[in-house]
Design a protein around this motif. Structure first.
Motif, PDB file in Angstrom:
ATOM      1  N   TRP A 124      51.033 106.618   8.264  1.00 36.63           N
ATOM      2  CA  TRP A 124      50.952 105.165   8.437  1.00 36.63           C
ATOM      3  C   TRP A 124      51.344 104.454   7.148  1.00 36.63           C
ATOM      4  N   ILE A 125      52.354 103.612   7.230  1.00 33.14           N
ATOM      5  CA  ILE A 125      52.837 102.916   6.034  1.00 33.14           C
ATOM      6  C   ILE A 125      52.407 101.456   6.004  1.00 33.14           C
ATOM      7  N   GLY A 126      51.725 100.991   7.068  1.00 35.87           N
ATOM      8  CA  GLY A 126      51.254  99.618   7.097  1.00 35.87           C
ATOM      9  C   GLY A 126      52.035  98.764   8.079  1.00 35.87           C
ATOM     10  N   ASP A 127      51.810  97.465   7.994  1.00 35.72           N
ATOM     11  CA  ASP A 127      52.514  96.524   8.861  1.00 35.72           C
ATOM     12  C   ASP A 127      52.529  95.150   8.201  1.00 35.72           C
ATOM     13  N   THR A 128      52.993  94.169   8.932  1.00 35.65           N
ATOM     14  CA  THR A 128      53.139  92.830   8.352  1.00 35.65           C
ATOM     15  C   THR A 128      51.794  92.190   8.013  1.00 35.65           C
ATOM     16  N   TYR A 129      50.736  92.589   8.711  1.00 30.26           N
ATOM     17  CA  TYR A 129      49.415  91.997   8.449  1.00 30.26           C
ATOM     18  C   TYR A 129      48.702  92.682   7.283  1.00 30.26           C
ATOM     19  N   TYR A 130      48.622  93.996   7.334  1.00 33.81           N
ATOM     20  CA  TYR A 130      47.891  94.738   6.308  1.00 33.81           C
ATOM     21  C   TYR A 130      48.727  95.013   5.055  1.00 33.81           C
ATOM     22  N   GLY A 131      50.017  94.777   5.155  1.00 35.34           N
ATOM     23  CA  GLY A 131      50.887  95.071   4.026  1.00 35.34           C
ATOM     24  C   GLY A 131      51.487  96.459   4.155  1.00 35.34           C
ATOM     25  N   TYR A 132      52.249  96.839   3.156  1.00 37.62           N
ATOM     26  CA  TYR A 132      52.941  98.123   3.203  1.00 37.62           C
ATOM     27  C   TYR A 132      52.511  99.017   2.041  1.00 37.62           C
ATOM     28  N   LYS A 133      52.414 100.286   2.354  1.00 34.39           N
ATOM     29  CA  LYS A 133      51.858 101.272   1.427  1.00 34.39           C
ATOM     30  C   LYS A 133      52.846 101.635   0.317  1.00 34.39           C
ATOM     31  N   VAL A 134      52.332 101.709  -0.904  1.00 31.96           N
ATOM     32  CA  VAL A 134      53.103 102.258  -2.017  1.00 31.96           C
ATOM     33  C   VAL A 134      53.264 103.759  -1.765  1.00 31.96           C
ATOM     34  N   ALA A 135      54.410 104.311  -2.119  1.00 33.04           N
ATOM     35  CA  ALA A 135      54.760 105.675  -1.704  1.00 33.04           C
ATOM     36  C   ALA A 135      54.014 106.788  -2.434  1.00 33.04           C
ATOM     37  N   ILE A 136      53.195 106.457  -3.419  1.00 32.08           N
ATOM     38  CA  ILE A 136      52.325 107.461  -4.032  1.00 32.08           C
ATOM     39  C   ILE A 136      50.917 106.889  -4.145  1.00 32.08           C
ATOM     40  N   CYS A 137      49.940 107.770  -4.220  1.00 32.53           N
ATOM     41  CA  CYS A 137      48.540 107.349  -4.189  1.00 32.53           C
ATOM     42  C   CYS A 137      48.101 106.705  -5.502  1.00 32.53           C
ATOM     43  N   GLN A 155      49.950 110.840   0.091  1.00 36.67           N
ATOM     44  CA  GLN A 155      50.200 109.482   0.590  1.00 36.67           C
ATOM     45  C   GLN A 155      49.167 109.038   1.629  1.00 36.67           C
ATOM     46  N   LEU A 156      47.922 109.429   1.446  1.00 43.17           N
ATOM     47  CA  LEU A 156      46.877 108.996   2.374  1.00 43.17           C
ATOM     48  C   LEU A 156      46.655 107.491   2.218  1.00 43.17           C
ATOM     49  N   ALA A 157      46.678 106.787   3.333  1.00 42.83           N
ATOM     50  CA  ALA A 157      46.617 105.322   3.293  1.00 42.83           C
ATOM     51  C   ALA A 157      45.336 104.805   2.649  1.00 42.83           C
ATOM     52  N   PHE A 158      44.219 105.493   2.874  1.00 42.47           N
ATOM     53  CA  PHE A 158      42.944 105.013   2.332  1.00 42.47           C
ATOM     54  C   PHE A 158      42.774 105.349   0.850  1.00 42.47           C
ATOM     55  N   ARG A 159      43.790 105.980   0.264  1.00 40.41           N
ATOM     56  CA  ARG A 159      43.775 106.254  -1.175  1.00 40.41           C
ATOM     57  C   ARG A 159      45.032 105.714  -1.853  1.00 40.41           C
ATOM     58  N   SER A 160      45.650 104.741  -1.220  1.00 39.58           N
ATOM     59  CA  SER A 160      46.900 104.185  -1.741  1.00 39.58           C
ATOM     60  C   SER A 160      46.811 102.674  -1.883  1.00 39.58           C
ATOM     61  N   PHE A 161      47.714 102.132  -2.684  1.00 42.16           N
ATOM     62  CA  PHE A 161      47.827 100.684  -2.820  1.00 42.16           C
ATOM     63  C   PHE A 161      48.726 100.126  -1.723  1.00 42.16           C
ATOM     64  N   PHE A 162      48.457  98.874  -1.351  1.00 33.29           N
ATOM     65  CA  PHE A 162      49.289  98.167  -0.378  1.00 33.29           C
ATOM     66  C   PHE A 162      49.781  96.858  -0.992  1.00 33.29           C
ATOM     67  N   ILE A 163      50.969  96.457  -0.598  1.00 29.71           N
ATOM     68  CA  ILE A 163      51.569  95.221  -1.099  1.00 29.71           C
ATOM     69  C   ILE A 163      51.952  94.334   0.092  1.00 29.71           C
ATOM     70  N   PHE A 164      51.831  93.028  -0.095  1.00 29.00           N
ATOM     71  CA  PHE A 164      52.202  92.017   0.906  1.00 29.00           C
ATOM     72  C   PHE A 164      51.228  91.958   2.080  1.00 29.00           C
ATOM     73  N   GLY A 165      49.971  92.349   1.866  1.00 28.87           N
ATOM     74  CA  GLY A 165      49.006  92.311   2.955  1.00 28.87           C
ATOM     75  C   GLY A 165      47.724  91.599   2.591  1.00 28.87           C
ATOM     76  N   GLU A 166      46.732  91.755   3.436  1.00 28.02           N
ATOM     77  CA  GLU A 166      45.437  91.116   3.239  1.00 28.02           C
ATOM     78  C   GLU A 166      44.727  91.635   1.995  1.00 28.02           C
ATOM     79  N   GLN A 167      44.881  92.933   1.714  1.00 32.12           N
ATOM     80  CA  GLN A 167      44.197  93.557   0.585  1.00 32.12           C
ATOM     81  C   GLN A 167      45.135  94.534  -0.118  1.00 32.12           C
ATOM     82  N   PRO A 168      44.855  94.812  -1.391  1.00 33.35           N
ATOM     83  CA  PRO A 168      45.661  95.823  -2.091  1.00 33.35           C
ATOM     84  C   PRO A 168      45.228  97.248  -1.771  1.00 33.35           C
ATOM     85  N   ILE A 169      44.027  97.401  -1.207  1.00 29.94           N
ATOM     86  CA  ILE A 169      43.504  98.728  -0.850  1.00 29.94           C
ATOM     87  C   ILE A 169      42.705  98.622   0.444  1.00 29.94           C
TER      88      ILE A 169
END
Length: 223
Positions: A88-101, A43-57
């Protein structure tokens, strides 16, 4: 096979609910998903997708992807703390991390999709030879994954190349592994189950004949 594909689909869908739950204020439920899937993924943040943020990665600078906010910019640090990147799972600005890479999304997703394809084909797809499975599934993911190891630790000789894979290569190699493994595994499982069904059918047929042959004898004895 269809049951396995459905279970894999559920398995791959649940990690995408963790960002949704975080976004809607259900952090406790989201944390349960994160903790459960931590068993099978870093679940490394820099190798995961993010939702509801500025970018998906948010890739590392070493990945050399232009026009994206890097993970180092997000954390405001050139040093990557792996524990922090995992937690780190993200926040309201960057979005939230998907639970698998990213790679796991591709692996389990493609494995589930191939299962449905195998079912739709009437289970007529022949098994992929083991050597092609090795070439298609194992070699690409092995090269892409192992070649990243020096980027996460120090002390390597200068001649060892330091690289970070990209979401494209993680998705590609993960999909090749998932499809290749499904192509190798599903027909083999079906053949094994077919042999089991034939064996059971023969046993039940023998039992039925035995019961039918002994019934008249029992009736005569009762008289």
């Amino acid at each position: 096979m269809i049951i396995l594909s459905v279970l894999l689909s559920i398995f791959i869908a649940l990690p995408f609910f963790s960002p949704v739950l975080e976004k809607t204020g259900h952090s406790a439920s989201a944390n349960i998903i994160y903790k459960v899937y931590r068993v099978v993924c870093y679940q490394l943040a820099f190798r995961s997708f993010f939702i509801f943020g500025e970018q998906p990665i948010y890739p590392c600078e070493l990945a050399n992807i232009d026009n994206l906010i890097t993970y180092e910019q997000v954390t405001n640090s050139d040093v990557i703390d792996l524990e922090y990147a995992r937690d780190w799972i993200g926040d309201t600005y960057y979005g939230y991390k998907v639970a698998i890479c990213e790679r796991d999304v591709a692996i389990y997703g493609s494995l589930a999709l191939f299962g449905f394809l195998f079912q739709l084909s009437g289970k007529k797809i022949k098994q992929l030879p083991w050597y092609l499975w090795f070439i298609i599934a194992l070699i690409p993911i092995g090269l892409d994954g192992v070649s990243q190891i020096p980027s996460l630790s120090g002390g390597w000789p200068d001649w060892v190349p330091v690289r970070e894979s990209t979401p494209f290569w993680r998705l590609l190699t993960g999909s090749l592994f998932g499809v290749g493994t499904g192509w190798f595994m599903y027909p083999m499982m079906e053949e094994s189950m077919k042999e089991t069904r034939i064996t059971l059918h023969r046993k039940f047929a023998i039992i039925k004949k035995i019961n039918q042959s002994t019934k008249p004898v029992s009736d005569e004895t009762n008289r």
